[in-house]
Design a protein around this motif. Structure first.
Motif, mmCIF file in Angstrom:
data_model
loop_
_atom_site.group_PDB
_atom_site.id
_atom_site.type_symbol
_atom_site.label_atom_id
_atom_site.label_comp_id
_atom_site.label_asym_id
_atom_site.label_seq_id
_atom_site.Cartn_x
_atom_site.Cartn_y
_atom_site.Cartn_z
ATOM 1 N N GLU A 43 -5.899 -3.059 8.924
ATOM 2 C CA GLU A 43 -6.485 -4.387 8.777
ATOM 3 C C GLU A 43 -6.499 -4.822 7.312
ATOM 4 O OE1 GLU A 43 -10.769 -6.548 9.641
ATOM 5 O OE2 GLU A 43 -10.255 -4.736 10.765
ATOM 6 N N TRP A 44 -6.823 -3.886 6.430
ATOM 7 C CA TRP A 44 -6.833 -4.161 5.000
ATOM 8 C C TRP A 44 -5.440 -4.571 4.525
ATOM 9 C CZ3 TRP A 44 -8.579 0.098 0.997
ATOM 10 C CH2 TRP A 44 -8.671 -0.457 -0.267
ATOM 11 N N LYS A 45 -4.432 -3.809 4.962
ATOM 12 C CA LYS A 45 -3.056 -4.100 4.574
ATOM 13 C C LYS A 45 -2.629 -5.486 5.080
ATOM 14 C CE LYS A 45 -0.283 -0.629 4.797
ATOM 15 N NZ LYS A 45 0.632 0.431 5.274
ATOM 16 N N LYS A 46 -3.016 -5.812 6.309
ATOM 17 C CA LYS A 46 -2.674 -7.117 6.878
ATOM 18 C C LYS A 46 -3.340 -8.247 6.098
ATOM 19 C CE LYS A 46 -2.509 -9.518 11.292
ATOM 20 N NZ LYS A 46 -2.846 -9.493 12.710
ATOM 21 N N LEU A 47 -4.615 -8.072 5.724
ATOM 22 C CA LEU A 47 -5.309 -9.084 4.931
ATOM 23 C C LEU A 47 -4.651 -9.288 3.568
ATOM 24 C CD1 LEU A 47 -9.075 -8.321 5.649
ATOM 25 C CD2 LEU A 47 -7.844 -10.419 6.198
ATOM 26 N N GLU A 48 -4.234 -8.194 2.942
ATOM 27 C CA GLU A 48 -3.552 -8.311 1.642
ATOM 28 C C GLU A 48 -2.240 -9.072 1.776
ATOM 29 O OE1 GLU A 48 -3.326 -4.279 0.167
ATOM 30 O OE2 GLU A 48 -5.099 -4.599 -1.083
ATOM 31 N N GLU A 49 -1.521 -8.838 2.871
ATOM 32 C CA GLU A 49 -0.269 -9.563 3.100
ATOM 33 C C GLU A 49 -0.532 -11.047 3.329
ATOM 34 O OE1 GLU A 49 1.446 -7.515 6.411
ATOM 35 O OE2 GLU A 49 2.059 -5.775 5.190
ATOM 36 N N GLN A 50 -1.600 -11.370 4.069
ATOM 37 C CA GLN A 50 -1.952 -12.769 4.294
ATOM 38 C C GLN A 50 -2.348 -13.448 2.994
ATOM 39 O OE1 GLN A 50 -5.057 -12.476 7.217
ATOM 40 N NE2 GLN A 50 -3.641 -12.683 8.941
ATOM 41 N N ILE A 51 -3.127 -12.764 2.175
ATOM 42 C CA ILE A 51 -3.540 -13.328 0.882
ATOM 43 C C ILE A 51 -2.326 -13.567 -0.004
ATOM 44 C CG2 ILE A 51 -4.766 -12.796 -1.277
ATOM 45 C CD1 ILE A 51 -6.882 -11.372 0.516
ATOM 46 N N GLU A 52 -1.404 -12.626 -0.017
ATOM 47 C CA GLU A 52 -0.186 -12.774 -0.827
ATOM 48 C C GLU A 52 0.639 -13.965 -0.338
ATOM 49 O OE1 GLU A 52 3.760 -10.142 -1.792
ATOM 50 O OE2 GLU A 52 1.846 -9.085 -1.584
ATOM 51 N N GLY A 53 0.732 -14.132 0.981
ATOM 52 C CA GLY A 53 1.472 -15.270 1.533
ATOM 53 C C GLY A 53 0.844 -16.602 1.149
ATOM 54 N N GLN A 56 1.525 -17.360 -2.498
ATOM 55 C CA GLN A 56 2.888 -17.860 -2.696
ATOM 56 C C GLN A 56 3.016 -19.312 -2.241
ATOM 57 O OE1 GLN A 56 5.369 -15.064 -0.629
ATOM 58 N NE2 GLN A 56 5.196 -13.499 -2.226
ATOM 59 N N GLU A 57 2.361 -19.634 -1.130
ATOM 60 C CA GLU A 57 2.391 -21.008 -0.627
ATOM 61 C C GLU A 57 1.738 -21.968 -1.624
ATOM 62 O OE1 GLU A 57 0.475 -23.413 3.140
ATOM 63 O OE2 GLU A 57 0.926 -21.280 3.395
ATOM 64 N N LEU A 58 0.595 -21.563 -2.187
ATOM 65 C CA LEU A 58 -0.076 -22.404 -3.193
ATOM 66 C C LEU A 58 0.783 -22.573 -4.442
ATOM 67 C CD1 LEU A 58 -3.797 -21.254 -3.010
ATOM 68 C CD2 LEU A 58 -2.923 -23.546 -2.578
ATOM 69 N N ALA A 59 1.428 -21.496 -4.862
ATOM 70 C CA ALA A 59 2.291 -21.570 -6.046
ATOM 71 C C ALA A 59 3.456 -22.523 -5.793
ATOM 72 C CB ALA A 59 2.799 -20.179 -6.411
ATOM 73 N N GLN A 60 4.043 -22.492 -4.603
ATOM 74 C CA GLN A 60 5.140 -23.400 -4.269
ATOM 75 C C GLN A 60 4.657 -24.842 -4.224
ATOM 76 O OE1 GLN A 60 6.715 -21.911 -0.608
ATOM 77 N NE2 GLN A 60 7.859 -20.259 -1.581
ATOM 78 N N THR A 61 3.481 -25.057 -3.633
ATOM 79 C CA THR A 61 2.914 -26.402 -3.576
ATOM 80 C C THR A 61 2.663 -26.941 -4.977
ATOM 81 O OG1 THR A 61 1.854 -25.894 -1.465
ATOM 82 C CG2 THR A 61 0.981 -27.773 -2.683
ATOM 83 N N ALA A 62 2.145 -26.077 -5.845
ATOM 84 C CA ALA A 62 1.835 -26.505 -7.212
ATOM 85 C C ALA A 62 3.089 -26.877 -7.990
ATOM 86 C CB ALA A 62 1.070 -25.405 -7.939
#
Length: 197
Positions: A43-53, A56-62
């Motif tokens: 679950e921890w690993k999945k949350l880290e992957e979601q946060i990373e995604g 990246q989405e925010l960085a692309q939007t910016a």
């Protein structure tokens, strides 16, 4: 600790030690406890992957939006602050001057007047607490990381640190960043260190 297993505080230590805890047959962990640790690790690993995604989405939007691209040129302002500020105030024309934005964020001193004497207190903490927190974190990053010899903020920060506590310096830097952000948004120009005072 009931089973004599200790892990130093912090997520990095726990992440490092979970595999050895699961593999060690000699420790007194039950099968159910091992299964629970595996579930929590996944679950921890999945949350880290979601946060990373999302990061990246925010960085692309910016990088796609013009206002955000200009805000990203300011030290201490990253994709999260740029997108949040742009979403909250647009091009900044709702504020007549930079101090109005800083006051709206709650980054200006409260005043208490009595008997003709005016006293400045701590920051007002009015306005948007999320944006205020982002600007304070940005101010903290600039205070800690900016090269004092090569940056316009350097001498100002050094003089301010000589006479004020660290948190006051951080909030003053956050106030300055908010004012610069307003100028960048309203003028349509990118940040220039030479223009900053």
């Amino acid at each position: 600790m009931e089973h004599g297993i200790t892990v130093p505080a912090g997520p990095a230590h726990l992440k490092k030690q979970i595999p050895s805890l699961l593999e060690d047959a000699a420790n007194l962990l039950s099968a159910r406890m091992r299964a629970l640790l595996v579930e929590l690790r996944d679950e921890w690993k999945k949350l880290e992957e979601q946060i990373e995604g999302i990061d990246q989405e925010l960085a692309q939007t910016a990088t796609k939006e013009d206002n955000c691209r200009r805000l990203l040129t300011i030290p201490g302002i990253g994709p999260l602050t740029a997108t949040a500020l742009s979403a909250a105030i647009g091009n900044g024309t709702a504020f007549h001057q930079s101090r109005d934005l800083a006051a709206w964020l709650g980054l200006v001193p409260r005043q208490h007047s009595t008997g003709g004497k005016s006293r400045l207190l701590g920051i007002s903490k009015r306005g948007n607490p999320y944006l205020r927190k982002l600007f304070i974190h940005g101010g903290r990053a600039v205070v800690a990381r900016v090269n004092r010899g090569n940056h316009q903020f350097g001498s100002w920060l050094t003089r301010l640190e000589a006479r004020s506590p660290r948190n006051v310096v951080v909030v003053a830097m956050a106030n300055k960043l908010a004012r610069i952000a307003w100028a960048v948004l309203t003028t349509g120009h990118v940040y220039s260190a030479a223009a900053c005072t």
